[in-house]
Design an enzyme around this catalytic site. Sequence first.
Site, PDB file in Angstrom:
ATOM      1  N   SER A  37     -62.484 -31.886  32.210  1.00 45.89           N
ATOM      2  CA  SER A  37     -63.087 -32.869  31.300  1.00 45.89           C
ATOM      3  C   SER A  37     -64.451 -33.229  31.885  1.00 45.89           C
ATOM      4  O   SER A  37     -64.625 -34.263  32.519  1.00 45.89           O
ATOM      5  CB  SER A  37     -62.199 -34.104  31.182  1.00 45.89           C
ATOM      6  OG  SER A  37     -62.059 -34.741  32.431  1.00 45.89           O
TER       7      SER A  37
ATOM      8  N   HIS B 296     -55.645 -32.526  31.070  1.00 47.23           N
ATOM      9  CA  HIS B 296     -54.960 -31.988  32.255  1.00 47.23           C
ATOM     10  C   HIS B 296     -53.510 -31.614  32.000  1.00 47.23           C
ATOM     11  O   HIS B 296     -52.764 -31.287  32.920  1.00 47.23           O
ATOM     12  CB  HIS B 296     -55.034 -32.991  33.408  1.00 47.23           C
ATOM     13  CG  HIS B 296     -56.440 -33.222  33.883  1.00 47.23           C
ATOM     14  ND1 HIS B 296     -56.800 -34.273  34.680  1.00 47.23           N
ATOM     15  CD2 HIS B 296     -57.578 -32.506  33.660  1.00 47.23           C
ATOM     16  CE1 HIS B 296     -58.101 -34.213  34.926  1.00 47.23           C
ATOM     17  NE2 HIS B 296     -58.592 -33.162  34.308  1.00 47.23           N
TER      18      HIS B 296
ATOM     19  N   GLN C 243     -55.968 -39.687  30.193  1.00 39.34           N
ATOM     20  CA  GLN C 243     -55.880 -38.487  31.050  1.00 39.34           C
ATOM     21  C   GLN C 243     -55.096 -38.715  32.353  1.00 39.34           C
ATOM     22  O   GLN C 243     -54.341 -37.861  32.782  1.00 39.34           O
ATOM     23  CB  GLN C 243     -57.307 -38.028  31.368  1.00 39.34           C
ATOM     24  CG  GLN C 243     -57.410 -36.788  32.212  1.00 39.34           C
ATOM     25  CD  GLN C 243     -58.865 -36.381  32.425  1.00 39.34           C
ATOM     26  OE1 GLN C 243     -59.454 -35.731  31.570  1.00 39.34           O
ATOM     27  NE2 GLN C 243     -59.443 -36.767  33.531  1.00 39.34           N
ATOM     28  N   GLU C 244     -55.326 -39.854  33.001  1.00 37.09           N
ATOM     29  CA  GLU C 244     -54.697 -40.051  34.317  1.00 37.09           C
ATOM     30  C   GLU C 244     -54.090 -41.435  34.457  1.00 37.09           C
ATOM     31  O   GLU C 244     -54.768 -42.438  34.265  1.00 37.09           O
ATOM     32  CB  GLU C 244     -55.743 -39.853  35.431  1.00 37.09           C
ATOM     33  CG  GLU C 244     -56.324 -38.462  35.419  1.00 37.09           C
ATOM     34  CD  GLU C 244     -57.508 -38.314  36.373  1.00 37.09           C
ATOM     35  OE1 GLU C 244     -57.567 -39.049  37.368  1.00 37.09           O
ATOM     36  OE2 GLU C 244     -58.365 -37.467  36.093  1.00 37.09           O
TER      37      GLU C 244
ATOM     38  N   GLU D 206     -53.279 -32.030  38.032  1.00 34.45           N
ATOM     39  CA  GLU D 206     -53.524 -32.814  39.244  1.00 34.45           C
ATOM     40  C   GLU D 206     -52.237 -33.245  39.917  1.00 34.45           C
ATOM     41  O   GLU D 206     -52.228 -34.134  40.769  1.00 34.45           O
ATOM     42  CB  GLU D 206     -54.432 -34.006  38.913  1.00 34.45           C
ATOM     43  CG  GLU D 206     -55.793 -33.520  38.429  1.00 34.45           C
ATOM     44  CD  GLU D 206     -56.824 -34.619  38.242  1.00 34.45           C
ATOM     45  OE1 GLU D 206     -56.453 -35.795  38.129  1.00 34.45           O
ATOM     46  OE2 GLU D 206     -58.023 -34.276  38.204  1.00 34.45           O
TER      47      GLU D 206
ATOM     48  N   ASP E 221     -57.524 -43.442  34.341  1.00 33.11           N
ATOM     49  CA  ASP E 221     -58.756 -42.739  33.956  1.00 33.11           C
ATOM     50  C   ASP E 221     -58.575 -42.278  32.518  1.00 33.11           C
ATOM     51  O   ASP E 221     -57.775 -41.390  32.237  1.00 33.11           O
ATOM     52  CB  ASP E 221     -59.022 -41.533  34.875  1.00 33.11           C
ATOM     53  CG  ASP E 221     -60.285 -40.781  34.456  1.00 33.11           C
ATOM     54  OD1 ASP E 221     -60.988 -41.261  33.544  1.00 33.11           O
ATOM     55  OD2 ASP E 221     -60.558 -39.706  35.032  1.00 33.11           O
TER      56      ASP E 221
ATOM     57  N   GLU F 264     -61.210 -46.174  34.510  1.00 34.88           N
ATOM     58  CA  GLU F 264     -62.314 -45.210  34.644  1.00 34.88           C
ATOM     59  C   GLU F 264     -62.664 -44.636  33.276  1.00 34.88           C
ATOM     60  O   GLU F 264     -61.766 -44.357  32.476  1.00 34.88           O
ATOM     61  CB  GLU F 264     -61.842 -44.092  35.591  1.00 34.88           C
ATOM     62  CG  GLU F 264     -62.866 -43.014  35.874  1.00 34.88           C
ATOM     63  CD  GLU F 264     -62.282 -41.940  36.803  1.00 34.88           C
ATOM     64  OE1 GLU F 264     -61.442 -42.276  37.666  1.00 34.88           O
ATOM     65  OE2 GLU F 264     -62.656 -40.773  36.649  1.00 34.88           O
TER      66      GLU F 264
ATOM     67  N   ASP G 235     -67.460 -42.251  35.656  1.00 35.63           N
ATOM     68  CA  ASP G 235     -67.348 -40.873  36.167  1.00 35.63           C
ATOM     69  C   ASP G 235     -68.287 -39.993  35.330  1.00 35.63           C
ATOM     70  O   ASP G 235     -69.416 -39.711  35.742  1.00 35.63           O
ATOM     71  CB  ASP G 235     -65.885 -40.429  36.080  1.00 35.63           C
ATOM     72  CG  ASP G 235     -65.693 -38.935  36.284  1.00 35.63           C
ATOM     73  OD1 ASP G 235     -66.611 -38.284  36.811  1.00 35.63           O
ATOM     74  OD2 ASP G 235     -64.618 -38.400  35.920  1.00 35.63           O
TER      75      ASP G 235
ATOM     76  N   LYS H 292     -68.253 -37.107  42.662  1.00 30.55           N
ATOM     77  CA  LYS H 292     -67.774 -35.716  42.709  1.00 30.55           C
ATOM     78  C   LYS H 292     -68.973 -34.859  43.104  1.00 30.55           C
ATOM     79  O   LYS H 292     -69.965 -34.802  42.359  1.00 30.55           O
ATOM     80  CB  LYS H 292     -67.288 -35.284  41.329  1.00 30.55           C
ATOM     81  CG  LYS H 292     -66.031 -35.987  40.847  1.00 30.55           C
ATOM     82  CD  LYS H 292     -65.855 -35.718  39.365  1.00 30.55           C
ATOM     83  CE  LYS H 292     -64.476 -36.080  38.857  1.00 30.55           C
ATOM     84  NZ  LYS H 292     -64.441 -36.067  37.372  1.00 30.55           N
TER      85      LYS H 292
ATOM     86  N   HIS I  17     -61.653 -35.500  43.907  1.00 30.82           N
ATOM     87  CA  HIS I  17     -61.423 -34.064  43.706  1.00 30.82           C
ATOM     88  C   HIS I  17     -61.845 -33.671  42.289  1.00 30.82           C
ATOM     89  O   HIS I  17     -62.303 -34.513  41.520  1.00 30.82           O
ATOM     90  CB  HIS I  17     -59.929 -33.767  43.904  1.00 30.82           C
ATOM     91  CG  HIS I  17     -59.054 -34.449  42.857  1.00 30.82           C
ATOM     92  ND1 HIS I  17     -57.759 -34.092  42.608  1.00 30.82           N
ATOM     93  CD2 HIS I  17     -59.314 -35.473  41.995  1.00 30.82           C
ATOM     94  CE1 HIS I  17     -57.257 -34.848  41.648  1.00 30.82           C
ATOM     95  NE2 HIS I  17     -58.183 -35.688  41.275  1.00 30.82           N
ATOM     96  N   ARG I  18     -61.612 -32.425  41.886  1.00 30.46           N
ATOM     97  CA  ARG I  18     -61.693 -32.004  40.493  1.00 30.46           C
ATOM     98  C   ARG I  18     -60.316 -31.502  40.074  1.00 30.46           C
ATOM     99  O   ARG I  18     -59.478 -31.175  40.906  1.00 30.46           O
ATOM    100  CB  ARG I  18     -62.725 -30.865  40.291  1.00 30.46           C
ATOM    101  CG  ARG I  18     -64.170 -31.207  40.584  1.00 30.46           C
ATOM    102  CD  ARG I  18     -64.706 -32.429  39.884  1.00 30.46           C
ATOM    103  NE  ARG I  18     -64.661 -32.461  38.438  1.00 30.46           N
ATOM    104  CZ  ARG I  18     -65.727 -32.451  37.636  1.00 30.46           C
ATOM    105  NH1 ARG I  18     -66.945 -32.356  38.146  1.00 30.46           N
ATOM    106  NH2 ARG I  18     -65.597 -32.555  36.335  1.00 30.46           N
ATOM    107  N   SER I  19     -60.116 -31.396  38.771  1.00 36.13           N
ATOM    108  CA  SER I  19     -58.790 -30.947  38.319  1.00 36.13           C
ATOM    109  C   SER I  19     -58.530 -29.495  38.724  1.00 36.13           C
ATOM    110  O   SER I  19     -57.390 -29.095  38.942  1.00 36.13           O
ATOM    111  CB  SER I  19     -58.646 -31.151  36.814  1.00 36.13           C
ATOM    112  OG  SER I  19     -59.725 -30.569  36.124  1.00 36.13           O
TER     113      SER I  19
ATOM    114  N   LYS J  55     -59.653 -40.331  45.260  1.00 34.71           N
ATOM    115  CA  LYS J  55     -58.824 -39.915  44.131  1.00 34.71           C
ATOM    116  C   LYS J  55     -58.574 -38.424  44.296  1.00 34.71           C
ATOM    117  O   LYS J  55     -59.494 -37.618  44.170  1.00 34.71           O
ATOM    118  CB  LYS J  55     -59.612 -40.209  42.850  1.00 34.71           C
ATOM    119  CG  LYS J  55     -58.827 -40.034  41.587  1.00 34.71           C
ATOM    120  CD  LYS J  55     -59.640 -40.477  40.389  1.00 34.71           C
ATOM    121  CE  LYS J  55     -59.802 -39.327  39.442  1.00 34.71           C
ATOM    122  NZ  LYS J  55     -60.234 -39.693  38.102  1.00 34.71           N
TER     123      LYS J  55
HETATM  124  P1  PGA Z   1     -61.995 -33.162  35.820  1.00 39.08           P
HETATM  125  O1  PGA Z   1     -61.163 -34.524  35.748  1.00 39.08           O
HETATM  126  O2  PGA Z   1     -62.047 -32.711  37.221  1.00 39.08           O
HETATM  127  O3  PGA Z   1     -61.189 -32.277  34.920  1.00 39.08           O
HETATM  128  O4  PGA Z   1     -63.352 -33.474  35.258  1.00 39.08           O
HETATM  129  C1  PGA Z   1     -61.189 -35.491  36.710  1.00 39.08           C
HETATM  130  C2  PGA Z   1     -61.684 -36.795  36.212  1.00 39.08           C
HETATM  131  O5  PGA Z   1     -62.048 -36.943  35.013  1.00 39.08           O
HETATM  132  O6  PGA Z   1     -61.760 -37.732  36.994  1.00 39.08           O
HETATM  133 ZN    ZN Z   2     -62.654 -39.175  35.387  1.00 41.18          ZN
END
Ligand code: PGA
Ligand code: ZN
Length: 419
Positions: A41, A154, A162-163, A204, A241, A283, A310, A335, A363-365, A386
């Site tokens: 994302s 994810h 998403q999270e 994740e 998030d 987030e 983010d 990131k 991190h990244r997904s 994270k």
């Molecule tokens: P991404 O997701 O690594 O797929 O961008 C992580 C996030 O949105 O924090």
């Molecule tokens: Zn994010």
Amino acid sequence: MSKITKVIARQVFDSRGTPTVEVEIFSNKISASSICPSGASTGSYEAHEKRDKFNKKYLGKSVLNTVKLINTKISKKIKNQNLHNQEKIDDLLINLDGTQQKKNLGANAILPISIAVKKLSCKIKKIPLYKGFLVKKNFKIPYPLMNIINGGAHSNNGLRIQEFMIRPDKAKSMSDALRMCFLVINNLKKIIIKKGYSTSVGDEGGFAPMINSNEEALKLIVQSIKRSGFKNGRDISICLDVAANELFRNKKYSIHSKKYISASKTIKKYNILINKFKIKSLEDPFNENDWLSWNQFMKSNYKKIQIVGDDLYVTNIRRLKMGFLSNSSNSILIKLNQIGTITETLKVIKYAQLIGFNYIISHRSGDSEDTFISDFAVGTNSNQIKTGSLTRSERVAKYNQLLRIEESLGKYSKMNNIK
Ligand code: PGA
Ligand code: ZN
């Protein structure tokens, strides 16, 4: 002075099984390497990730051209450079690319070089990696923002957010923090099994049960926190998030259900969730261009919760300045591959420190066994990290590295402060 004597790039695979770039940097016979992560994302202002779009052998996902570019043109440029001069090497790469968003070389060519250089420099100086950044003494351990239910981009369940994360606020050490999360995850697993859902996990590492209501996911988490003997909002906090870029169309949002509603109605629904489930961090609650909604939300919530940009900031100092001036959030997610080099990332972190923002290393997904971000979080005095759930080795590797750092700090080890 230690010189870079050789640069080797190769195509390897990330945690989603997608090709990615690994770079190994040599100074004579000593080497260090780094693997580039990749998002799903992504924000549209992120640095570019270059792939071989037209090579159908890997469905357009290979990075063989990038590997070749590093092994030829880029290698020539950085060979014989002083390995300990990170800024100069990063500048060479930034200038060789010559664009704002790393469109020529791609951040996936630049970042693994930048990180491998730093790792090798510390290795040659015989200092632990976490001692190679901003903090020189009194190192502190970041709190994990542990992702325990995956939705959005994810996973393929119907969850819109998403999270769904937990943060063990009352933990006294990293091992204590991981024990608390371990208990909640195991209780969550039991509850999910009892409800007849699958316990398979998303990108994740969080569970990805086939549910489609944010509230149901939150209820499962509250239940598992309670069952583990903790109090939600005191011992452990729920953090989300939303990744709202993915849920935005014609100035409307579909965060709380499939239906698209106005930003002001979306805010009202957020406020209900925040109060009901004692949410402490949110987030990307809005789209990356919807500064007005960020500001409106911030005005009423900035004292109460952590509001994290983010995709809004993409680890870019210009965007962070815009966000600060327009009072858009009080925290930033960091990131490294959103911007491309360690030097640029450190500038963003220093600015975040200056304006009093929380900065959370992430991190990244799509990630790998590379544990650089664990050292980086400690070395930059980040108070949170994270990096997914306590499953999937690419996520667990980062937590295990934090345990090693904690052990090496011995009696001087302390958790950071969450404000
Ligand atoms: P991404 O997701 O690594 O797929 O961008 C992580 C996030 O949105 O924090
Ligand atoms: Zn994010």
